[in-house]
Design a protein around this motif. Structure first.
Motif, PDB file in Angstrom:
ATOM      1  N   ARG A  35       0.822  -1.164   0.232  1.00 40.49           N
ATOM      2  CA  ARG A  35      -0.013  -0.088   0.041  1.00 40.49           C
ATOM      3  C   ARG A  35       1.000   1.275   0.005  1.00 40.49           C
ATOM      4  NH1 ARG A  35      -1.253   3.536   4.128  1.00 40.49           N
ATOM      5  NH2 ARG A  35      -0.030   2.249   5.554  1.00 40.49           N
ATOM      6  N   GLN A  39       1.744   3.756  -3.459  1.00 39.24           N
ATOM      7  CA  GLN A  39       1.367   4.897  -3.290  1.00 39.24           C
ATOM      8  C   GLN A  39       2.057   6.136  -3.259  1.00 39.24           C
ATOM      9  OE1 GLN A  39      -3.155   4.333  -1.628  1.00 39.24           O
ATOM     10  NE2 GLN A  39      -1.690   5.053  -0.297  1.00 39.24           N
ATOM     11  N   GLU A  44       5.316   9.969  -6.841  1.00 43.81           N
ATOM     12  CA  GLU A  44       6.268  10.522  -7.766  1.00 43.81           C
ATOM     13  C   GLU A  44       5.829  10.678  -9.260  1.00 43.81           C
ATOM     14  OE1 GLU A  44       9.063  11.291  -6.238  1.00 43.81           O
ATOM     15  OE2 GLU A  44       9.392   9.859  -4.655  1.00 43.81           O
ATOM     16  N   GLU A  74      12.101  12.455 -10.810  1.00 44.14           N
ATOM     17  CA  GLU A  74      10.741  12.114 -10.103  1.00 44.14           C
ATOM     18  C   GLU A  74      10.343  10.745 -10.918  1.00 44.14           C
ATOM     19  OE1 GLU A  74      10.553  13.484  -7.483  1.00 44.14           O
ATOM     20  OE2 GLU A  74      10.673  15.779  -7.620  1.00 44.14           O
ATOM     21  N   LYS A 105      -4.221   5.568  -3.806  1.00 47.90           N
ATOM     22  CA  LYS A 105      -4.238   7.014  -3.538  1.00 47.90           C
ATOM     23  C   LYS A 105      -2.780   7.511  -3.952  1.00 47.90           C
ATOM     24  CE  LYS A 105      -6.768   7.712   0.681  1.00 47.90           C
ATOM     25  NZ  LYS A 105      -7.402   6.152   0.836  1.00 47.90           N
ATOM     26  N   SER A 108      -1.632  14.135  -1.639  1.00 45.25           N
ATOM     27  CA  SER A 108      -2.772  15.111  -1.960  1.00 45.25           C
ATOM     28  C   SER A 108      -2.110  16.295  -2.609  1.00 45.25           C
ATOM     29  CB  SER A 108      -3.459  15.421  -0.646  1.00 45.25           C
ATOM     30  OG  SER A 108      -2.145  15.488   0.305  1.00 45.25           O
ATOM     31  N   ASN A 134      10.081  13.408   5.370  1.00 48.13           N
ATOM     32  CA  ASN A 134       9.311  12.481   5.266  1.00 48.13           C
ATOM     33  C   ASN A 134      10.210  11.284   4.943  1.00 48.13           C
ATOM     34  OD1 ASN A 134       7.960  10.518   3.177  1.00 48.13           O
ATOM     35  ND2 ASN A 134       6.353  10.545   4.978  1.00 48.13           N
ATOM     36  N   GLU A 157      16.575  14.467  -3.705  1.00 43.17           N
ATOM     37  CA  GLU A 157      15.711  15.419  -3.111  1.00 43.17           C
ATOM     38  C   GLU A 157      16.175  16.734  -2.822  1.00 43.17           C
ATOM     39  OE1 GLU A 157      12.572  15.225  -3.813  1.00 43.17           O
ATOM     40  OE2 GLU A 157      11.992  13.368  -3.329  1.00 43.17           O
ATOM     41  N   MET A 196       0.622  17.485   3.564  1.00 36.55           N
ATOM     42  CA  MET A 196       1.370  16.074   2.780  1.00 36.55           C
ATOM     43  C   MET A 196       1.589  15.229   3.994  1.00 36.55           C
ATOM     44  SD  MET A 196       4.272  17.625   0.232  1.00 36.55           S
ATOM     45  CE  MET A 196       4.881  15.933  -0.040  1.00 36.55           C
ATOM     46  N   GLY A 198       0.076  13.947   6.409  1.00 36.45           N
ATOM     47  CA  GLY A 198      -0.858  13.130   6.822  1.00 36.45           C
ATOM     48  C   GLY A 198      -1.735  13.557   7.865  1.00 36.45           C
ATOM     49  N   SER A 204      -4.726   9.112  12.605  1.00 35.50           N
ATOM     50  CA  SER A 204      -3.955   8.407  11.692  1.00 35.50           C
ATOM     51  C   SER A 204      -4.027   6.792  11.831  1.00 35.50           C
ATOM     52  CB  SER A 204      -2.622   8.654  11.858  1.00 35.50           C
ATOM     53  OG  SER A 204      -1.689   7.687  11.393  1.00 35.50           O
ATOM     54  N   ALA A 205      -4.724   6.179  11.106  1.00 36.64           N
ATOM     55  CA  ALA A 205      -5.153   4.908  10.967  1.00 36.64           C
ATOM     56  C   ALA A 205      -4.161   4.021  11.151  1.00 36.64           C
ATOM     57  CB  ALA A 205      -6.148   4.334   9.764  1.00 36.64           C
ATOM     58  N   HIS A 206      -2.908   4.172  10.541  1.00 33.76           N
ATOM     59  CA  HIS A 206      -2.115   3.196  10.495  1.00 33.76           C
ATOM     60  C   HIS A 206      -0.650   3.516  11.104  1.00 33.76           C
ATOM     61  CE1 HIS A 206      -4.032   1.645   6.972  1.00 33.76           C
ATOM     62  NE2 HIS A 206      -4.003   2.975   6.210  1.00 33.76           N
ATOM     63  N   LYS A 216       7.355   3.087   9.823  1.00 34.23           N
ATOM     64  CA  LYS A 216       7.386   4.620  10.095  1.00 34.23           C
ATOM     65  C   LYS A 216       7.927   4.815  11.312  1.00 34.23           C
ATOM     66  CE  LYS A 216       3.363   6.774   9.125  1.00 34.23           C
ATOM     67  NZ  LYS A 216       1.978   7.510   9.513  1.00 34.23           N
ATOM     68  N   ASN A 220       3.504  11.434  11.835  1.00 35.79           N
ATOM     69  CA  ASN A 220       3.121  12.637  10.980  1.00 35.79           C
ATOM     70  C   ASN A 220       3.173  13.894  11.514  1.00 35.79           C
ATOM     71  OD1 ASN A 220       2.221  10.383   9.636  1.00 35.79           O
ATOM     72  ND2 ASN A 220       0.019  10.860   9.546  1.00 35.79           N
TER      73      ASN A 220
HETATM   74  N1  3HC Z   1      -2.300  12.237   0.351  1.00 31.90           N
HETATM   75  C1  3HC Z   1      -3.035  11.549   0.247  1.00 31.90           C
HETATM   76  N2  3HC Z   1      -3.304  10.400   1.113  1.00 31.90           N
HETATM   77  C2  3HC Z   1      -2.860  10.598   2.293  1.00 31.90           C
HETATM   78  C3  3HC Z   1      -1.988  11.468   2.583  1.00 31.90           C
HETATM   79  C4  3HC Z   1      -1.841  12.565   1.665  1.00 31.90           C
HETATM   80  N3  3HC Z   1      -0.852  13.469   2.190  1.00 31.90           N
HETATM   81  N4  3HC Z   1      -1.443  11.503   4.004  1.00 31.90           N
HETATM   82  C5  3HC Z   1      -1.989  10.158   4.482  1.00 31.90           C
HETATM   83  N5  3HC Z   1      -2.829   9.805   3.431  1.00 31.90           N
HETATM   84  C6  3HC Z   1      -3.810   8.502   3.475  1.00 31.90           C
HETATM   85  C7  3HC Z   1      -2.892   7.351   3.582  1.00 31.90           C
HETATM   86  O1  3HC Z   1      -2.497   7.046   2.534  1.00 31.90           O
HETATM   87  C8  3HC Z   1      -3.972   6.569   4.399  1.00 31.90           C
HETATM   88  O2  3HC Z   1      -4.909   5.867   3.336  1.00 31.90           O
HETATM   89  P1  3HC Z   1      -4.911   4.393   2.834  1.00 31.90           P
HETATM   90  O3  3HC Z   1      -5.203   3.668   4.159  1.00 31.90           O
HETATM   91  O4  3HC Z   1      -5.808   4.446   1.863  1.00 31.90           O
HETATM   92  O5  3HC Z   1      -3.281   4.505   2.239  1.00 31.90           O
HETATM   93  C9  3HC Z   1      -4.879   7.364   4.994  1.00 31.90           C
HETATM   94  O6  3HC Z   1      -4.809   8.736   4.659  1.00 31.90           O
HETATM   95  C10 3HC Z   1      -4.285   7.327   6.678  1.00 31.90           C
HETATM   96  O7  3HC Z   1      -3.359   8.004   6.994  1.00 31.90           O
HETATM   97  P2  3HC Z   1      -2.143   7.534   7.807  1.00 31.90           P
HETATM   98  O8  3HC Z   1      -1.256   8.504   8.370  1.00 31.90           O
HETATM   99  O9  3HC Z   1      -2.870   6.555   8.816  1.00 31.90           O
HETATM  100  O10 3HC Z   1      -1.286   6.486   6.584  1.00 31.90           O
HETATM  101  P3  3HC Z   1       0.349   6.266   6.759  1.00 31.90           P
HETATM  102  O11 3HC Z   1       0.651   5.637   7.912  1.00 31.90           O
HETATM  103  O12 3HC Z   1       0.591   5.540   5.538  1.00 31.90           O
HETATM  104  O13 3HC Z   1       0.964   7.914   6.413  1.00 31.90           O
HETATM  105  C11 3HC Z   1       2.166   8.863   4.976  1.00 31.90           C
HETATM  106  C12 3HC Z   1       0.768   8.474   5.414  1.00 31.90           C
HETATM  107  C13 3HC Z   1       3.051   9.699   5.845  1.00 31.90           C
HETATM  108  C14 3HC Z   1       2.106   9.685   3.527  1.00 31.90           C
HETATM  109  C15 3HC Z   1       2.935   7.651   4.453  1.00 31.90           C
HETATM  110  O14 3HC Z   1       2.072   6.627   3.632  1.00 31.90           O
HETATM  111  C16 3HC Z   1       4.305   7.750   3.861  1.00 31.90           C
HETATM  112  O15 3HC Z   1       5.344   7.949   4.546  1.00 31.90           O
HETATM  113  N6  3HC Z   1       4.413   7.372   2.416  1.00 31.90           N
HETATM  114  C17 3HC Z   1       5.790   7.369   1.951  1.00 31.90           C
HETATM  115  C18 3HC Z   1       5.972   8.758   1.579  1.00 31.90           C
HETATM  116  C19 3HC Z   1       5.119   9.533   0.574  1.00 31.90           C
HETATM  117  O16 3HC Z   1       4.241   9.019   0.058  1.00 31.90           O
HETATM  118  N7  3HC Z   1       5.446  10.823   0.553  1.00 31.90           N
HETATM  119  C20 3HC Z   1       4.577  11.687  -0.434  1.00 31.90           C
HETATM  120  C21 3HC Z   1       4.821  12.299  -1.537  1.00 31.90           C
HETATM  121  S1  3HC Z   1       6.274  11.730  -2.491  1.00 31.90           S
HETATM  122  C22 3HC Z   1       6.884  13.202  -2.948  1.00 31.90           C
HETATM  123  O17 3HC Z   1       6.542  14.142  -2.233  1.00 31.90           O
HETATM  124  C23 3HC Z   1       7.883  12.999  -4.122  1.00 31.90           C
HETATM  125  C24 3HC Z   1       8.695  14.196  -4.019  1.00 31.90           C
HETATM  126  O18 3HC Z   1       9.740  13.917  -4.791  1.00 31.90           O
HETATM  127  C25 3HC Z   1       8.174  15.488  -4.499  1.00 31.90           C
END
Ligand code: 3HC
Length: 311
Positions: A35, A39, A44, A74, A105, A108, A134, A157, A196, A198, A204-206, A216, A220
């Motif tokens: 998951r 995502q 990216e 990216e 997802k 956002s 992050n 980055e 971003m 979360g 936070s569910a996870h 993690k 968050n």
């Molecule tokens: N946008 C969309 N969905 C989000 C979100 C966001 N900013 N933050 C949280 N969510 C979603 C989670 O995916 C989860 O939904 P799901 O169960 O359907 O996946 C729900 O909201 C609950 O959030 P949680 O905090 O409980 O979920 P996580 O423990 O997964 O924490 C997270 C969220 C911090 C984003 C974590 O998933 C994470 O660290 N992910 C990896 C890093 C990442 O994805 N970074 C984001 C962008 S990458 C980027 O910016 C690229 C750069 O080069 C520009």
């Protein structure tokens, strides 16, 4: 017995031993990683779109070359992460199917429009700045392939963040119009950037499970706070104002207190009703459909090569 498998798995986590693709792992650990990593990869790839919009309109050849390099990076980050997710037993096509169907997802932040060139500065500075907060801890995440992918991603980055901050700095010290553009971009990107990280920890569910599995490393809210504390100082350095009237240094806590985040907006965007969600998804679906012939040709070619090799 299952007990000893679980125990052995937990011992590895407790001793900071990486979990590798062939190791036994609880089904839920595998599912959580698929998951999160898929995502992350979608983020990216979709994240290339807002900046891609400005490559042909960059104000100089240098800015164009730098932005082009960043957007290409990216794409590479996405491919690394899809490959890391594939080691857990999901295929690339399945993951892309989940993105295109709206099931998966992506971050956002990429559902906001990039309206002026200054947005390229704000996105590099704030979005990649938040991504660094992050992703640095993810270099020590318990799943080996994900942690190793993050090491390379984090090196790139910091270039992304620096080039964005440099754009903002140049504009902020430029003409009145340029300074206004930079402030306008900061005004529009500040709150979506802190979203971003979360939901709040207690929403936070996870998080609890992800932290127990050492996926993690920080919550968050911890990472959000760290990002705000660092970024407010950077904004001061270039004479821009953070659009949060409640932002105030809290000497006792040693952190900035900040205003209330609009969680309705956050969940609205996550649920697909942000300014650009439909456009971003359509762009990815079109790329997939218009690129089918390339995939078919590559497959046909590799089949032919296999036949020739077997003769
Ligand atoms: N946008 C969309 N969905 C989000 C979100 C966001 N900013 N933050 C949280 N969510 C979603 C989670 O995916 C989860 O939904 P799901 O169960 O359907 O996946 C729900 O909201 C609950 O959030 P949680 O905090 O409980 O979920 P996580 O423990 O997964 O924490 C997270 C969220 C911090 C984003 C974590 O998933 C994470 O660290 N992910 C990896 C890093 C990442 O994805 N970074 C984001 C962008 S990458 C980027 O910016 C690229 C750069 O080069 C520009």
């Amino acid at each position: 017995t299952a007990q000893s498998f679980e125990q052995h798995f937990q011992d590895k986590l407790d001793n900071e031993v990486s979990i590798e693709p062939r190791d036994w792992m609880p089904d839920d650990y595998r599912k959580t990683l698929i998951r999160q990593i898929s995502q992350h990869a979608h983020s990216e790839i979709v994240g290339m779109l807002p900046e891609g919009n400005w490559i042909t309109r960059a104000p100089s050849l240098r800015r164009k070359a730098v932005l082009l390099a960043k957007v290409q990076d990216e794409g590479g980050h996405g491919l690394y992460l899809y490959s890391a997710a594939e080691t857990l037993g999901i295929t690339r096509d399945e993951m892309l199917g989940q993105l295109h169907s709206g099931k998966a997802k992506y971050s956002s932040i990429f559902n906001y429009p990039t309206l002026t060139w200054a947005d390229m500065g704000a996105v590099g500075w704030l979005v990649d700045g938040a991504a660094i907060m992050n992703q640095v801890p993810l270099c020590r995440t318990s799943y080996g392939p994900y942690a190793r992918a993050m090491v390379r991603v984090c090196k790139e980055e910091s270039f992304h963040q620096r080039q964005g901050f440099e754009i903002m700095m140049r504009l902020a010290e430029g003409s009145e119009t340029q300074k206004k553009m930079a402030q306008d971009a900061l005004n529009r990107w500040w709150w979506p950037s802190i979203m971003m990280f979360g939901p709040k920890d207690d929403d936070s569910a996870h998080s609890a499970q992800s932290m127990a599995w050492r996926i993690k490393r920080f919550s968050n809210d911890e990472l959000r706070q760290k990002f705000i504390d660092v970024t407010v100082e950077q904004a001061k350095l270039i004479g821009l104002t953070i659009p949060d009237p409640d932002l105030k240094w809290n000497e006792e806590k040693g952190h900035y207190d900040f205003g209330a985040i609009n969680w309705d907006e956050f969940w609205n965007v996550v649920k697909g009703n942000g300014p650009c969600n439909k456009e971003r998804l359509a762009a990815r679906q079109n790329a997939w459909n218009n690129g089918a012939w390339v995939r078919d040709a590559a497959l046909a070619y590799s089949e032919k090569r296999k036949e020739r090799a077997e003769k």
